[in-house]
Design an enzyme around this catalytic site. Structure first.
Site, PDB file in Angstrom:
ATOM      1  N   PRO A   2       0.659  -0.915  -0.378  1.00 52.61           N
ATOM      2  CA  PRO A   2       0.050  -0.093   0.076  1.00 52.61           C
ATOM      3  C   PRO A   2       0.625   1.141  -0.171  1.00 52.61           C
ATOM      4  O   PRO A   2       1.968   1.727   0.988  1.00 52.61           O
ATOM      5  CB  PRO A   2      -0.553  -0.468   1.236  1.00 52.61           C
ATOM      6  CG  PRO A   2      -0.931  -1.375   2.041  1.00 52.61           C
ATOM      7  CD  PRO A   2       1.087  -1.779   1.258  1.00 52.61           C
ATOM      8  N   GLU A   3       0.432   2.095  -0.979  1.00 50.80           N
ATOM      9  CA  GLU A   3       1.386   3.034  -0.905  1.00 50.80           C
ATOM     10  C   GLU A   3       0.143   4.460  -0.139  1.00 50.80           C
ATOM     11  O   GLU A   3      -1.547   4.143   0.374  1.00 50.80           O
ATOM     12  CB  GLU A   3       1.398   3.812  -2.373  1.00 50.80           C
ATOM     13  CG  GLU A   3       2.763   2.739  -2.449  1.00 50.80           C
ATOM     14  CD  GLU A   3       3.277   3.274  -3.657  1.00 50.80           C
ATOM     15  OE1 GLU A   3       3.305   4.368  -4.385  1.00 50.80           O
ATOM     16  OE2 GLU A   3       3.823   2.805  -4.778  1.00 50.80           O
TER      17      GLU A   3
END
Ligand code: ZN
Length: 272
Positions: A2-3
């Site tokens: 996840p960013e």
């Protein structure tokens, strides 16, 4: 992994459901996520407290607690928060349960166990947060700051943008997309970015992140939203994962190179 947009998506969804709910009980099924903190100590710091607003710095989730303290979480590769109806027994990947007063359970699930959870009294007491650079949505992140900071470094632009000590929360996918949109090569040295180009970079960082947040993040491997739905931004990627496909701007094939053990996707013709 996840960013920032995926974490922001999770933060927004948690904010719709969590504030005002009291933590009745904390069950730790696997203590890896807590680092060296004993499960008993972690549980007793949280039990009886009420969730307030959920915030974010870079990819860290910051759960405000009443009357005091914060739960600081990082999802790393596969961590997820799921708000669930009453549960009887933990699934194999459930790491921590936060049982709420209304019978719901906030589940921290993590298949690969790299995610982290920590309780801190104050955010400035968090060692993980102290090492982070500016968040792209903070008021410190301005075009002038970016221009000045880039001037100090001869690192390739892509490495510089991905270094969490500079900007917190930008990762591989979004940096590739931002650089494509600005027409700048990932290999260009940071100090060679002019003030005008830094302003363009600043604008495109926001544009790409804004769009990704509107599309609820990118589901490349196994990011899921709190309700287990997929993000949709992967359909809007212009260069990431598109090696050999024609550049949307000039038609030349998109290239893939390795930088710091990560794949960089870019157009060798229109990114200079
Ligand atoms: Zn091109």
């Amino acid at each position: 992994m996840p960013e920032l947009p995926e974490v922001e998506t999770v933060v927004r969804e948690l904010n719709r459901a969590l504030p005002g709910h009291r933590i009745e009980k904390v069950d730790v099924f696997r203590k890896d996520a807590l680092g060296r903190v004993r499960p008993k100590v972690f549980a007793s710091a949280l039990q009886g407290k009420t969730f307030g607003k959920v915030g974010r710095h870079g990819k860290f989730l910051l759960f405000g607690l009443e009357p005091e303290g914060f739960l600081v979480a990082h999802l790393r590769m596969t961590g997820k928060f799921i708000l669930s109806a009453p549960l009887k027994a933990p699934d194999p990947h459930h790491r921590v349960w936060f049982s709420l007063e209304d019978g719901q359970t906030l589940v921290f699930q993590d298949m690969r166990c790299f995610g982290t959870l920590a309780y801190v009294d104050r955010l400035d007491a968090s060692a993980s947060l102290a090492k982070l650079g500016v968040d792209p949505y903070s008021k410190e992140f301005t075009a002038a700051w970016l221009a000045g900071a880039l001037k100090q470094s001869k690192t390739p632009l892509k490495h510089w943008l991905m270094d969490q000590k500079h900007i917190a929360g930008l990762g591989n996918i979004y940096v590739c997309e931002v650089l494509f949109r600005t027409g700048m090569s990932p290999l260009r040295r940071a100090h060679r970015v002019t003030a005008v180009q830094a302003a363009l970079l600043h604008r495109e960082i926001h544009a790409v992140l804004d769009q990704a947040i509107r599309k609820n993040g990118t589901t490349i491997s196994d990011f899921r939203r709190v309700d287990e739905k997929f993000g949709e931004f992967q359909e809007y990627l212009q260069v990431y994962g598109r090696e050999g496909e024609p550049c949307p701007r000039c038609g030349a094939p998109i290239l893939r190179i390795r930088q710091q053990q990560r794949s960089t996707f870019y157009c060798g013709k229109c990114q200079t």
